[in-house]
Design a protein around this motif. Structure first.
Motif, mmCIF file in Angstrom:
data_model
loop_
_atom_site.group_PDB
_atom_site.id
_atom_site.type_symbol
_atom_site.label_atom_id
_atom_site.label_comp_id
_atom_site.label_asym_id
_atom_site.label_seq_id
_atom_site.Cartn_x
_atom_site.Cartn_y
_atom_site.Cartn_z
ATOM 1 N N ALA A 1 0.820 -1.215 0.000
ATOM 2 C CA ALA A 1 0.000 0.000 0.000
ATOM 3 C C ALA A 1 0.852 1.262 0.000
ATOM 4 C CB ALA A 1 -0.937 0.001 1.207
ATOM 5 N N VAL A 2 2.064 1.184 0.551
ATOM 6 C CA VAL A 2 2.941 2.360 0.599
ATOM 7 C C VAL A 2 3.379 2.743 -0.811
ATOM 8 C CG1 VAL A 2 5.089 3.296 1.511
ATOM 9 C CG2 VAL A 2 3.708 1.772 2.927
ATOM 10 N N GLY A 3 3.861 1.771 -1.571
ATOM 11 C CA GLY A 3 4.260 2.048 -2.947
ATOM 12 C C GLY A 3 3.094 2.476 -3.805
ATOM 13 N N GLU A 4 1.945 1.851 -3.598
ATOM 14 C CA GLU A 4 0.770 2.222 -4.377
ATOM 15 C C GLU A 4 0.339 3.655 -4.088
ATOM 16 O OE1 GLU A 4 -2.053 -0.767 -3.356
ATOM 17 O OE2 GLU A 4 -1.184 -2.277 -4.718
ATOM 18 N N ARG A 5 0.382 4.052 -2.816
ATOM 19 C CA ARG A 5 0.007 5.420 -2.478
ATOM 20 C C ARG A 5 0.999 6.408 -3.067
ATOM 21 N NH1 ARG A 5 -3.737 9.013 -2.330
ATOM 22 N NH2 ARG A 5 -3.427 10.676 -0.798
ATOM 23 N N LEU A 6 2.257 6.036 -3.093
ATOM 24 C CA LEU A 6 3.278 6.947 -3.606
ATOM 25 C C LEU A 6 3.057 7.247 -5.083
ATOM 26 C CD1 LEU A 6 5.805 8.572 -2.961
ATOM 27 C CD2 LEU A 6 7.157 6.509 -3.331
ATOM 28 N N VAL A 7 2.785 6.221 -5.887
ATOM 29 C CA VAL A 7 2.643 6.459 -7.332
ATOM 30 C C VAL A 7 1.276 7.029 -7.692
ATOM 31 C CG1 VAL A 7 4.309 4.656 -7.886
ATOM 32 C CG2 VAL A 7 1.866 4.112 -7.907
ATOM 33 N N THR A 8 0.305 6.913 -6.795
ATOM 34 C CA THR A 8 -1.028 7.457 -7.102
ATOM 35 C C THR A 8 -1.293 8.785 -6.413
ATOM 36 O OG1 THR A 8 -2.011 6.156 -5.283
ATOM 37 C CG2 THR A 8 -2.035 5.188 -7.500
ATOM 38 N N HIS A 9 -0.359 9.259 -5.600
ATOM 39 C CA HIS A 9 -0.592 10.537 -4.919
ATOM 40 C C HIS A 9 -0.668 11.658 -5.961
ATOM 41 C CE1 HIS A 9 -0.311 13.931 -2.234
ATOM 42 N NE2 HIS A 9 -0.469 13.115 -1.205
ATOM 43 N N PRO A 10 -1.687 12.483 -5.908
ATOM 44 C CA PRO A 10 -1.877 13.486 -6.966
ATOM 45 C C PRO A 10 -0.770 14.533 -7.052
ATOM 46 C CG PRO A 10 -3.436 13.797 -5.159
ATOM 47 C CD PRO A 10 -2.789 12.480 -4.923
ATOM 48 N N LEU A 11 0.061 14.674 -6.028
ATOM 49 C CA LEU A 11 1.132 15.663 -6.073
ATOM 50 C C LEU A 11 2.427 15.107 -6.667
ATOM 51 C CD1 LEU A 11 0.594 17.448 -2.629
ATOM 52 C CD2 LEU A 11 -0.106 18.233 -4.904
ATOM 53 N N ILE A 12 2.512 13.792 -6.813
ATOM 54 C CA ILE A 12 3.679 13.172 -7.451
ATOM 55 C C ILE A 12 3.503 13.237 -8.964
ATOM 56 C CG2 ILE A 12 4.945 11.012 -7.786
ATOM 57 C CD1 ILE A 12 5.461 12.301 -5.070
ATOM 58 N N LYS A 13 4.528 13.723 -9.668
ATOM 59 C CA LYS A 13 4.407 13.982 -11.109
ATOM 60 C C LYS A 13 5.250 13.059 -11.990
ATOM 61 C CE LYS A 13 1.510 17.237 -10.278
ATOM 62 N NZ LYS A 13 0.068 16.966 -10.514
ATOM 63 N N ALA A 14 6.106 12.233 -11.400
ATOM 64 C CA ALA A 14 6.884 11.257 -12.169
ATOM 65 C C ALA A 14 7.472 10.260 -11.185
ATOM 66 C CB ALA A 14 7.989 11.926 -12.978
ATOM 67 N N VAL A 15 7.816 9.067 -11.693
ATOM 68 C CA VAL A 15 8.327 7.989 -10.841
ATOM 69 C C VAL A 15 9.563 7.375 -11.483
ATOM 70 C CG1 VAL A 15 7.810 5.769 -9.750
ATOM 71 C CG2 VAL A 15 5.982 7.464 -10.039
#
Length: 504
Positions: free
Chosen positions: A221-235
């Motif tokens: 869930a931590v990784g999933e939240r990181l890539v789906t957080h609306p303020l994150i713009k690239a991974v």
């Protein structure tokens, strides 16, 4: 030396704990307990990164370059502690960790130099043409601008160079993007010490603390939240095909899809040409095994497949490779999970009809011994699973009938990070038809060497078509990797007084 680890997360300048925890899995030491990441910590880190963006993205290039140089200095100042905890957690030898630390600081300083020079901005200017007929042309200026906060996933096989302050972090910070790192559970102590070095550099330059955060390993869930957080713009991601593809799909399914720059897997085929094998087949066999077993085969550029036109010269190559493999010692792998996956992969290949095991034995621990298998081009063409990566010191020799069969296999290859050509001058005519095929399959073509060892340099491409990476136009090593975290912006008729500093 005694290590005084906080065993916490670094969130916007504060070391914080969490209600959940996990234990590290060192090779020969007692496990350590670390605070585990949570989606709530990801939220805090992403919000702080967005807040930091409004100042950090608009610093001068010199200010960001000086910051990168200071991070490198702070990592070097903690060198002894990094080597101690890194060897404990990963089982890697001290020399490997010291070399990787030098690569990490070298990447940071290379990006500092790169942004000082400014060519990466790709500035373009079309002067106004007010008298042009039938319509005037406005003044147009273009420049590359940072995309926003970037998420970086630490890699299991490189505790330093592809993790906390590795190439993805260095490129993003150089571009002007704050970074949120999800540390890998395999080396949390190493991640903490490197994060502390970045934290010290942030304080030394009086930057917004949200420029960098470290969320230690946790549930999926931590990784999933990181890539789906609306303020994150690239991974940026380096890891397995399964995990990477799942995260890539999440990025694509967001209300605002974002780029996912994932390095996922590669078998890095070697095409051993006839004249080269005739001239130095034995040396090539030994060299291939040496590259295959380096670091227990835990490199993304590990050359797992050799394709050669069948004949007596291939026998000499194979004999030398097998002899060298039998003489190789069992080596520790980075984690118990990686060792178990390696055993499973070896069992899969061994159980494939038409494949012969030439050497190899199963280790029932975290250690791994090399496997070498042999098959025909016909079997390899029919069974796509033989072209899948087995992460570890496992190699397959594919004997093909002729040059046409070699070209057919080349066309069937999935995307690769590298393809190697072992060739002599007399092989040039046979190689020429392969080049157009292979350059569509890999990001780096090399001759008469082995792909393990990725030079950190301006011209390096460490990427390739899927599934080697999820973005065929990108690289995760070299200065071109900064372009992943930039986007072009055109300014039409804006007065100089309000333009970005680099366009004034």
């Amino acid at each position: 030396m005694t290590l005084d680890l906080k065993a916490k997360h670094l969130i916007a300048g504060e070391w914080v704990g969490s209600s959940e925890s996990f234990e590290s899995s060192p090779l020969d030491a007692a496990p350590r307990t670390f605070a585990a990441g949570t989606p709530e910590l990801v939220d805090r880190a992403a919000e702080a990164a967005e807040d930091a963006f409004w100042t950090y993205a608009y610093l001068s290039r010199e200010a960001r370059a000086a910051f990168l140089d200071t991070i490198a200095d702070e990592i070097e100042a903690r060198g002894e502690a990094i080597t101690q905890i890194g060897t404990e957690e990963s089982g890697l030898p001290a020399g490997r960790l010291q070399g990787e630390r030098g690569r990490t600081t070298g990447q940071l300083r290379l990006f500092a130099k790169h942004i000082r020079e400014g060519a990466y901005l790709d500035k373009r200017h079309d002067a106004a043409m007010p008298d042009r007929e039938p319509a005037p042309r406005p003044e147009l200026k273009m420049i590359q601008r940072p995309v926003g906060p970037v998420a970086v996933f630490g890699a299991s096989n490189f505790p330093l160079a592809f993790s906390t302050a590795g190439g993805d972090t260095a490129a993003a910070l150089a571009a002007g993007c704050p970074v949120v790192v999800k540390g890998h559970e395999a080396h949390p102590g190493t991640a903490e010490i490197v994060a502390d070095a970045i934290h010290a550099a942030i304080r030394a330059h009086d930057l917004h603390p949200g420029v960098f955060s470290l969320v230690q390993g946790g549930s999926r869930a931590v990784g999933e939240r990181l890539v789906t957080h609306p303020l994150i713009k690239a991974v940026g991601f380096t890891g397995s095909l399964g995990a990477g593809r799942a995260l890539f799909d999440l990025c694509a399914q967001r209300p605002e899809p974002i780029p996912f720059f994932g390095e996922l897997g590669s078998t890095n085929p070697v095409f051993a040409m006839p004249e080269a094998l005739k001239a130095r087949g034995e040396a090539l066999g030994k060299g291939w095994t040496g590259s295959l077993t380096m670091g227990a085969g835990q490199f993304c550029t590990n050359p797992g497949i050799v394709i050669a036109i069948d004949g007596p010269e291939v026998d000499g190559f194979v004999s030398a490779a097998v002899e060298a493999a039998k003489a190789s010692d069992s080596q520790a792998m980075l984690t118990d999970g990686i060792a178990a996956a390696y055993r499973k992969g070896a069992e899969r290949v061994s159980g494939t009809s038409g494949v012969t095991a030439l050497t190899g034995k199963a280790d029932d621990s975290r250690h791994a011994s090399p496997y070498i298998f042999e098959t025909t081009g016909e079997v390899f063409e029919k069974d796509e699973s033989l072209g899948e990566e087995v992460f570890g010191p496992l190699g397959i020799v594919v004997r093909v009938e002729n040059a046409e069969a070699m070209q057919r296999i080349a066309r069937k290859l999935h995307g690769q990070l590298t393809v190697t050509l072992q060739m002599d001058e007399g092989d040039a005519e046979a190689v020429k038809p392969l080049i157009p095929i292979l350059e569509r399959k890999a990001g780096r073509l090399l001759a008469n060497g082995f792909p393990t060892g990725v030079e950190v340099a301006e011209a390096m491409v460490h990427g390739g078509p899927y599934p080697a990476t999820t973005n065929f136009g990108a690289t995760s090593v070299g200065t071109l990797s900064i372009r992943r975290f930039l986007r072009p912006v055109c300014y039409q008729n804006l007065p100089a007084s309000v333009l970005p500093e680099d366009l004034r």
